[in-house]
Design a protein around this motif. Structure first.
Motif, PDB file in Angstrom:
ATOM      1  N   GLN A 136       8.117  14.463   2.068  1.00  0.00           N
ATOM      2  CA  GLN A 136       7.782  13.082   2.421  1.00  0.00           C
ATOM      3  C   GLN A 136       8.440  12.664   3.722  1.00  0.00           C
ATOM      4  O   GLN A 136       7.857  11.954   4.538  1.00  0.00           O
ATOM      5  CB  GLN A 136       8.195  12.137   1.291  1.00  0.00           C
ATOM      6  N   ALA A 137       9.679  13.115   3.943  1.00  0.00           N
ATOM      7  CA  ALA A 137      10.394  12.769   5.174  1.00  0.00           C
ATOM      8  C   ALA A 137       9.708  13.374   6.390  1.00  0.00           C
ATOM      9  O   ALA A 137       9.642  12.764   7.462  1.00  0.00           O
ATOM     10  CB  ALA A 137      11.836  13.251   5.087  1.00  0.00           C
ATOM     11  N   SER A 196       6.523  14.078   6.633  1.00  0.00           N
ATOM     12  CA  SER A 196       5.198  13.497   6.869  1.00  0.00           C
ATOM     13  C   SER A 196       5.254  12.000   7.129  1.00  0.00           C
ATOM     14  O   SER A 196       4.238  11.368   7.405  1.00  0.00           O
ATOM     15  CB  SER A 196       4.298  13.753   5.647  1.00  0.00           C
ATOM     16  N   THR A 197       6.458  11.393   7.044  1.00  0.00           N
ATOM     17  CA  THR A 197       6.563   9.947   7.233  1.00  0.00           C
ATOM     18  C   THR A 197       6.320   9.556   8.686  1.00  0.00           C
ATOM     19  O   THR A 197       5.667   8.556   8.984  1.00  0.00           O
ATOM     20  CB  THR A 197       7.956   9.462   6.782  1.00  0.00           C
ATOM     21  N   TYR A 198       6.814  10.346   9.674  1.00  0.00           N
ATOM     22  CA  TYR A 198       6.659  10.002  11.085  1.00  0.00           C
ATOM     23  C   TYR A 198       5.997  11.136  11.843  1.00  0.00           C
ATOM     24  O   TYR A 198       6.499  12.256  11.840  1.00  0.00           O
ATOM     25  CB  TYR A 198       8.017   9.712  11.723  1.00  0.00           C
ATOM     26  N   GLY A 257       2.591   7.036  12.755  1.00  0.00           N
ATOM     27  CA  GLY A 257       2.379   7.486  11.367  1.00  0.00           C
ATOM     28  C   GLY A 257       1.486   6.561  10.602  1.00  0.00           C
ATOM     29  O   GLY A 257       1.276   5.406  10.969  1.00  0.00           O
ATOM     30  N   SER A 258       0.991   7.088   9.480  1.00  0.00           N
ATOM     31  CA  SER A 258       0.026   6.359   8.677  1.00  0.00           C
ATOM     32  C   SER A 258       0.597   5.075   8.140  1.00  0.00           C
ATOM     33  O   SER A 258      -0.124   4.142   7.855  1.00  0.00           O
ATOM     34  CB  SER A 258      -0.463   7.242   7.514  1.00  0.00           C
ATOM     35  N   THR A 259       1.910   5.001   8.057  1.00  0.00           N
ATOM     36  CA  THR A 259       2.506   3.795   7.482  1.00  0.00           C
ATOM     37  C   THR A 259       2.644   2.702   8.517  1.00  0.00           C
ATOM     38  O   THR A 259       2.853   1.542   8.160  1.00  0.00           O
ATOM     39  CB  THR A 259       3.904   4.111   6.903  1.00  0.00           C
ATOM     40  N   SER A 260       2.567   3.068   9.829  1.00  0.00           N
ATOM     41  CA  SER A 260       2.771   2.058  10.873  1.00  0.00           C
ATOM     42  C   SER A 260       1.470   1.550  11.446  1.00  0.00           C
ATOM     43  O   SER A 260       1.460   0.716  12.340  1.00  0.00           O
ATOM     44  CB  SER A 260       3.642   2.643  12.003  1.00  0.00           C
TER      45      SER A 260
END
Length: 333
Positions: A265-266, A268-270, A286-289
């Motif tokens: 997860q770390a 793939s986070t950024y 990243g997909s979260t931003s």
């Protein structure tokens, strides 16, 4: 001339009746005939009296002897009866509580049951008043004494048979249970190799197996049961150690999986990609931003992305304060 006064009267002798005269005695003296019958009668009376006295004495002695014999017989009955009743109310009562399934031979329980049903004779004692009655009572009492003695022996034998059969059953059961536990322990010892948290538990199990093998053919059920109990404790110790290692391995595996998942997860986070095409600059994070797109126009027209000026991410590219935003999301001047 003879005087009349001088005449002497000649008296004739008086004869004694013949029936009153006995024959002369040996010393020549005579005794009356009535004396011998009187003596004989007196002697007869004396003999009768003596006989009566002798009979009474004999009867008294006989009665005393009969009383003593009857009393002895009564004592024997009481002693034998006490021994029989002590057995009946003691060991026999305990043996009577044993069930057929608790003994090796159920016939011993049946035999004991028959002995317990025997009817004891009724004691009467020495109640007669004469020797004949006391003699009869003594005979009956002796028979009763024999009954108690005989049945005490037969009852004792039946009680002993039940006790021995019960002990034999217990010994067989102890050996059977130990054999089964030995099989279980041997299998566990082989299967648990390398699977325990503490190998000392397997050592204890191995020692318990050796000790049990040395007792399994013995004749002391208490020692055999003790060996089985030691085996059970050792088996429980190994099982607990196996479970402890299983739990520890499961926790370690879970921790490793959690760590691997966190690392993935770390990673793939950024992740970011920059691209420039036709005067427009696009940056994707990243997909979260989410994504932000910046577009601008250069005076030089189109050219390589490396020649394009670095966009100002805090404002509009290619314009100053005179640039205004439009509804299309781009800045124009």
């Amino acid at each position: 001339m003879m005087n009349e006064n001088d005449k002497t009267e000649i008296l004739e002798p008086v004869e004694t009746p013949a029936e009153n005269i006995t024959e002369p005695s040996k010393d020549g003296r005579k005794c009356p005939k009535w004396l011998p019958p009187l003596v004989a009668a007196v002697c007869a009376v004396i003999l009768v009296a003596a006989g009566i006295i002798g009979w009474n004495a004999y009867s008294g002695a006989k009665l005393a002897e009969a009383k003593e014999a009857c009393a002895t017989a009564a004592d024997t009955v009481r002693n034998n009866a006490n021994e029989y009743n002590a057995l009946l109310n003691g060991d026999a009562a305990d043996a009577a509580a044993v069930k057929a399934e608790q003994v090796k031979d159920s016939k011993t329980v049946e035999s004991l049951g028959k002995e317990l049903k025997a009817m004891a004779p009724e004691y009467e004692g020495c109640v007669a008043e004469n020797a004949q009655g006391l003699d009869a009572a003594a005979v009956k009492l002796n028979e009763q004494a024999d009954w108690y003695e005989t049945h005490e022996k037969s009852l004792s034998k039946a009680v002993r048979a039940v006790a021995e059969s019960k002990a034999a059953k217990r010994l067989d059961d102890a050996k059977t249970n130990l054999t089964a536990k030995l099989d279980e322990a041997s299998k566990l010892l082989a299967d648990s190799d390398g699977k325990v948290a503490d190998n000392a538990t397997r050592d204890a199990l191995s020692n318990a197996i050796d000790a049990a093998n040395g007792l399994k053919d013995g004749n002391d059920p208490a020692k055999i049961d003790g060996a089985r109990k030691t085996l059970e404790d050792a088996i429980n110790g190994v099982n607990a150690s196996v479970q402890a290692k299983t739990d520890a391995d499961a926790q370690a595996a879970a921790a490793a999986a959690a760590a691997a998942q966190a690392q993935a997860q770390a990673q793939s986070t950024y992740s970011g990609v920059s691209s420039y095409s036709g005067g427009a600059y696009r940056r994707t994070e990243g997909s979260t931003s989410g994504s932000n797109t910046y577009r601008g126009t250069t005076s030089g027209g189109s050219g390589p992305a490396a020649a394009a000026p670095k966009p100002n991410l805090n404002g509009a590219y290619g314009c100053d304060n005179s640039c205004t935003g439009k509804d299309d999301g781009y800045y124009h001047h």
